[in-house]
Write an enzyme that holds these catalytic residues in place. Structure first.
Site, PDB file in Angstrom:
ATOM      1  N   LYS A   1      24.690  -4.595  -6.047  1.00  0.00           N
ATOM      2  CA  LYS A   1      26.085  -4.586  -6.501  1.00  0.00           C
ATOM      3  C   LYS A   1      26.970  -3.876  -5.493  1.00  0.00           C
ATOM      4  CE  LYS A   1      24.755  -3.981 -11.362  1.00  0.00           C
ATOM      5  NZ  LYS A   1      24.762  -2.975 -12.426  1.00  0.00           N
TER       6      LYS A   1
ATOM      7  N   ARG B   1      11.796   3.624   1.075  1.00  0.00           N
ATOM      8  CA  ARG B   1      11.634   2.700   2.204  1.00  0.00           C
ATOM      9  C   ARG B   1      12.881   1.843   2.272  1.00  0.00           C
ATOM     10  NH1 ARG B   1       6.474  -0.922   3.680  1.00  0.00           N
ATOM     11  NH2 ARG B   1       5.876   1.154   4.348  1.00  0.00           N
TER      12      ARG B   1
ATOM     13  N   HIS C   1       7.764   6.093  10.406  1.00  0.00           N
ATOM     14  CA  HIS C   1       6.948   5.959   9.194  1.00  0.00           C
ATOM     15  C   HIS C   1       6.036   7.177   9.109  1.00  0.00           C
ATOM     16  CE1 HIS C   1       4.830   4.360   5.898  1.00  0.00           C
ATOM     17  NE2 HIS C   1       4.535   3.147   6.331  1.00  0.00           N
TER      18      HIS C   1
ATOM     19  N   ARG D   1       0.810  -1.220   0.000  1.00  0.00           N
ATOM     20  CA  ARG D   1       0.000   0.000   0.000  1.00  0.00           C
ATOM     21  C   ARG D   1       0.837   1.262   0.000  1.00  0.00           C
ATOM     22  NH1 ARG D   1      -2.776  -2.745   2.834  1.00  0.00           N
ATOM     23  NH2 ARG D   1      -0.967  -4.054   3.039  1.00  0.00           N
ATOM     24  N   THR D   2       1.945   1.291   0.686  1.00  0.00           N
ATOM     25  CA  THR D   2       2.659   2.561   0.758  1.00  0.00           C
ATOM     26  C   THR D   2       3.207   2.947  -0.610  1.00  0.00           C
ATOM     27  OG1 THR D   2       3.196   2.118   3.053  1.00  0.00           O
ATOM     28  CG2 THR D   2       4.444   3.846   1.985  1.00  0.00           C
TER      29      THR D   2
END
Ligand code: NCD
Length: 304
Positions: A80, A101, A129, A51-52
């Site tokens: 990498k 995130r 958050h 959802r975010t």
């Protein structure tokens, strides 16, 4: 140029401005449909999310903007060995704003310190958050019409639940909040939140393991998922995962105007029988999150 890494990066006046803008978008979506034409949002998600990420992307599309999406960390240059700082510098050449995130606490802050464009923290480990908090605040405001003088219960994983930490920080800006902290012993609120935010600001609070004993007091009940991915061993998770399951019977002595929030995803902690109860706000909360992210993008791009 500014970033939002912690909810406290926004003043109370700015929070109110975001709420007013979101309410205005809800009433006049057409007015905003092209306001970000030609702008690009990059979503950099180094941790699972539905959802975010989609909420940020929907928000940008509804403003007329475009989205560059990197959803699978395994296919990015991070695998990498590229540093977050370098990734932020590179993405600054492509996009106008970043939503990031990351499983490591502080990674979005490092990105913000190195990017030439605004960075929004879309969740960093068990830490913060802030945009979920914006969704939570708009939900509370639309349900209750105020932030002052509310008794707010937080139930579940208060240790690893970053949405809990950010919402407690946000509410500490208002007056007369009583915090009711409901969790198993092992999942209590970290002391940096309890001491620095609740105790140092002299807020009234109670800590308990028993949800039903405090139910009748609550104006808001913020349920949370036990955060499986942050446990060091599966046996502990299995022992604690069903500590609280909200069923209709447990609401017997709850207030008639209680508001039940949950950041989602829900696992087991709210029975689906509650979804029909008019006190359940968690699906509205998802929608409000999109409008608050639209408002935040407009503020950080200085479009409004
Ligand atoms: C929350 C998160 O990612 O911290 N989800 C979300 O963004 N709505 C809550 C959770 O995962 O339990």
């Amino acid at each position: 140029m500014r970033s939002v890494i912690n909810i406290l990066d926004l003043s109370v006046e700015e929070l109110q401005k975001l709420i007013d803008t979101a309410n205005n978008i809800i009433e006049n979506p057409k007015k905003y449909a092209h306001i970000c034409d030609g702008k690009k949002l990059a979503t950099l998600f180094f941790e699972p999310s539905t959802r975010t990420r989609l909420s940020f992307e929907a928000a940008m599309y509804e403003l007329g903007g475009n989205v560059l999406s990197m959803s699978d960390a395994g296919s990015s240059s991070a695998s990498k060995g590229e540093s977050v700082a370098d990734t932020a510098k590179v993405i600054s050449c492509y996009a106008d704003i970043i939503a990031m995130r990351h499983p490591k606490e502080g990674a979005p802050l490092v990105a913000a310190m190195n990017a030439d464009i605004p960075v929004i923290n879309a969740g960093d480990g068990g830490h913060n958050h802030p945009t979920q908090t914006l969704a939570d605040l708009l939900t509370i405001y639309r349900e209750k019409g105020r932030f002052d003088n509310l008794t707010v219960g937080f139930c579940g994983d208060l240790k690893f639940g970053r949405t809990v930490h950010s919402l407690i920080e946000a509410l500490s800006r208002y007056n007369g909040i009583k915090f009711v902290l409901i969790s198993p012993e092992e999942l209590k609120l970290p002391s940096y939140v309890k001491k620095d935010i609740i105790q140092n600001n002299n807020f009234e609070y109670v800590q308990t393991t028993d949800l039903e004993s405090v139910m009748s007091e609550l104006d808001i009940l913020y349920m949370t998922r036990v955060q499986r991915e942050r446990f060091f061993n599966e046996a502990d998770y299995l022992r604690l995962k069903d500590s609280y399951i909200l069923t209709p019977e447990k609401l017997n002595n709850a207030k008639k105007d209680l508001s039940i929030l949950h950041p989602l995803p829900r696992v087991n902690e709210i029975s689906i029988a509650i979804d029909k109860d008019e006190r359940a706000c968690y699906f509205k909360q998802v929608l409000y999150g999109k409008y608050m992210r639209m408002a935040l993008i407009l503020m950080l791009l200085e479009v409004l």
